[in-house]
Design an enzyme around this catalytic site. Structure first.
Site, mmCIF file in Angstrom:
data_model
loop_
_atom_site.group_PDB
_atom_site.id
_atom_site.type_symbol
_atom_site.label_atom_id
_atom_site.label_comp_id
_atom_site.label_asym_id
_atom_site.label_seq_id
_atom_site.Cartn_x
_atom_site.Cartn_y
_atom_site.Cartn_z
ATOM 1 N N LYS A 41 -35.251 -16.840 -16.580
ATOM 2 C CA LYS A 41 -35.589 -15.441 -16.805
ATOM 3 C C LYS A 41 -35.579 -15.132 -18.308
ATOM 4 C CE LYS A 41 -33.583 -13.597 -12.509
ATOM 5 N NZ LYS A 41 -34.773 -12.924 -11.980
ATOM 6 N N ARG A 81 -34.707 -16.008 -1.213
ATOM 7 C CA ARG A 81 -35.269 -16.351 0.099
ATOM 8 C C ARG A 81 -34.855 -17.753 0.540
ATOM 9 N NH1 ARG A 81 -41.051 -15.248 -2.392
ATOM 10 N NH2 ARG A 81 -39.665 -13.944 -3.622
ATOM 11 N N LYS A 84 -27.616 -11.305 0.706
ATOM 12 C CA LYS A 84 -27.864 -12.270 -0.376
ATOM 13 C C LYS A 84 -26.705 -12.228 -1.371
ATOM 14 C CE LYS A 84 -30.959 -13.012 -4.346
ATOM 15 N NZ LYS A 84 -32.131 -12.476 -5.087
#
Length: 502
Positions: free
Chosen positions: A287, A361, A275
């Site tokens: 965030k 993902r 990643k």
């Protein structure tokens, strides 16, 4: 750093800047420390009796001992003798690291005396020693305007004293450990670099530099148009929110052609997928501001792939290995993914994005689909994927997910051997239910329960064509607080796995 071996029974006659010997708790000397004590007319026992208790990891430097040629003798605390043996070579590595730190002021050469550990091969001890030396002497100053050169460790060479019969195996272990330490150094530096320097383009350029340095490596760096032509809609959707150009990096180490005739080799290459989110603000699902700076570490999976490739190329391992790195930023903008958007992956599966901060993902799934073209014998993805894994395992173990028992055990065993441990987590089919969507083939999150597990279950949907494992390194790739910095994990685990396969 240079590593070598020296065979001698006369340690007190070794001329070196620093000689490290072990001392157990309760005043028990290792054989090497006992030899130095006898040569110095009891100087070591005198110090141990008065002020050095042999606590594991502690050190004390003695200078100009009578009868000893070394300028310094570094006493290394090994803890209780029974505990030391029970911990196998873990204590040997930790003790050596402590000795390196204590001996960093030594100019030129430091000599390590490795204490024999029952049932541990010489090569494993030597490998651990070299890795520990590299870790202990790592120093980051890449983004300082005026680096403090005096702060850099001065330790230049390590000589390991071994029995003559063990010299060849020790040298082999030192060579392997040095290569792994070099790979970890690259991984740590890439992780520690700020996001405005270590961009997707920078990662691509780093891969190209490795290919120029090592002839066994080939690299291809794909840009947006090439990624669009591949149909990587999920990866593209994450990159869309940033002005920084995405990169899809393909590394190849062609080592199988060096295998001796008649030797067994895997049916296909091993593929490592990292990643490469070079900064993760969370996208529209922003965030919290506190500690967001640490999201520069969200590319540590990519960094560990690059570090592993540096190590395996240096060692010229007789394996075919492919590295895949989808690299981009995850930022909020008018073009960024929105909660509720539906994107189409390279595999043709549609994904409802319920949280834009579950972006790792989304880039990995297309890379896992791309991996199919290599007909791999195994695929391992490495990602700082979920905070849920940190909650579950803390900063000790990486999360290991796989439905392939053989691959899972091989990785777990490599973690134990390298002291870069991973803990296998469940992947029951029942967890897949949490990824159901009313508007797409699957959702990108499964809610708070078992967040690390459902993230792995998401990836598993795109990894059905080959043996696959996922390493969640969110808790192990870096440390926060006053010791903030990348750790270089899981390069030792990955390299031990590759060494085992070779």
């Amino acid at each position: 750093m240079e590593f070598s071996t020296q065979t001698t029974a006369s340690l007190h006659q070794v001329k070196t800047a620093a000689l490290a010997v072990g001392v157990y708790a309760d005043g028990v000397l290792s054989p090497a420390a006992d030899l130095i004590d006898r040569a110095s007319n009891g100087a070591v026992r005198s110090v141990v009796k008065s002020e050095f208790r042999g606590r594991a990891g502690s050190t004390l430097t003695l200078r100009n001992l009578p009868g000893v040629s070394a300028q310094r003798v570094v006493l290394v605390g090994l803890g209780k003798q029974d505990d030391y043996s029970a911990r196998t070579h873990a204590s040997a590595e930790q003790a050596f690291a402590a000795a390196c730190v204590a001996a960093q002021l030594a100019e030129g050469v430091s000599t390590l005396v490795a204490n024999p550990v029952a049932d541990v091969a010489v090569v494993a001890r030597a490998r651990s020693a070299a890795i520990a030396a590299g870790s202990a002497t790592y120093h980051y100053d890449a983004s300082f305007g005026k680096p403090d050169r005096d702060a850099r460790p001065k330790l230049k060479k390590i000589v390991q004293v071994v029995e003559r019969a063990d010299a060849a195996q020790a040298q082999k272990g030192l060579r392997e450990g040095n290569a792994i330490a070099n790979g970890m150094e690259l991984t740590r530096t890439l992780g520690n670099l700020p996001g405005n320097i270590c961009t997707p383009t920078y990662l691509g350029d780093t891969a190209k530099r490795l290919a120029r340095e090592f002839k066994s490596l080939k690299v291809e760096v794909l840009d947006r148009k090439q990624v669009e032509a591949l149909g990587m809609g999920s990866f593209l959707s994450v990159a869309r929110g940033s002005e920084e150009a995405l990169r899809f990096i393909v590394l190849r180490h062609a080592g199988a052609k060096t295998v001796k005739k008649g030797a067994k080799t895997p049916q296909g290459p091993i593929v490592l997928v990292g990643k490469g989110i070079t900064f993760d603000a969370g996208g529209i699902s922003l965030k919290p501001a506190a500690t967001m700076d640490e999201m520069k570490y969200d590319m540590c999976g990519a960094a560990s792939v690059l570090g592993s490739f540096r190590a395996l190329a240096e060692l010229e391992l007789p394996l075919d290995v492919v590295g895949l790195i989808p690299a981009c930023e995850n930022l909020p903008s008018g073009k960024a993914n929105k909660p509720g958007d539906v994107v189409t992956s390279m595999a043709g599966l549609t994904i409802e994005i319920l949280n834009t901060d579950a972006e790792g993902r989304l880039v990995l799934c297309d890379a896992l689909t791309y991996a199919e073209r290599f007909k791999p014998s195994a695929v391992i993805d490495i990602a700082t994927l979920t905070g849920a894994c940190v909650v579950a395992l803390g900063n000790v173990n990486s999360g290991l997910f796989s439905k392939d028992d053989d691959l899972a055990e091989a990785l777990a065993s490599a973690g134990r051997e390298s002291l870069d441990t991973a803990w296998r987590m469940p992947m029951d089919d029942a967890y897949q239910e949490q990824l159901k969507s009313n508007f797409a083939d699957l959702a990108n999150i499964g809610g708070p329960p078992a967040g690390a597990v459902t993230a792995a279950c998401f990836l598993s949907r795109f990894a059905k064509a080959y043996p696959w494992a996922h390493l969640d390194i969110a808790g192990t790739a870096w440390r926060g607080g006053k010791d903030k910095g990348a750790t270089g994990r899981p390069v030792p685990l990955l390299m031990q796995y590759l060494l085992d396969q070779a």
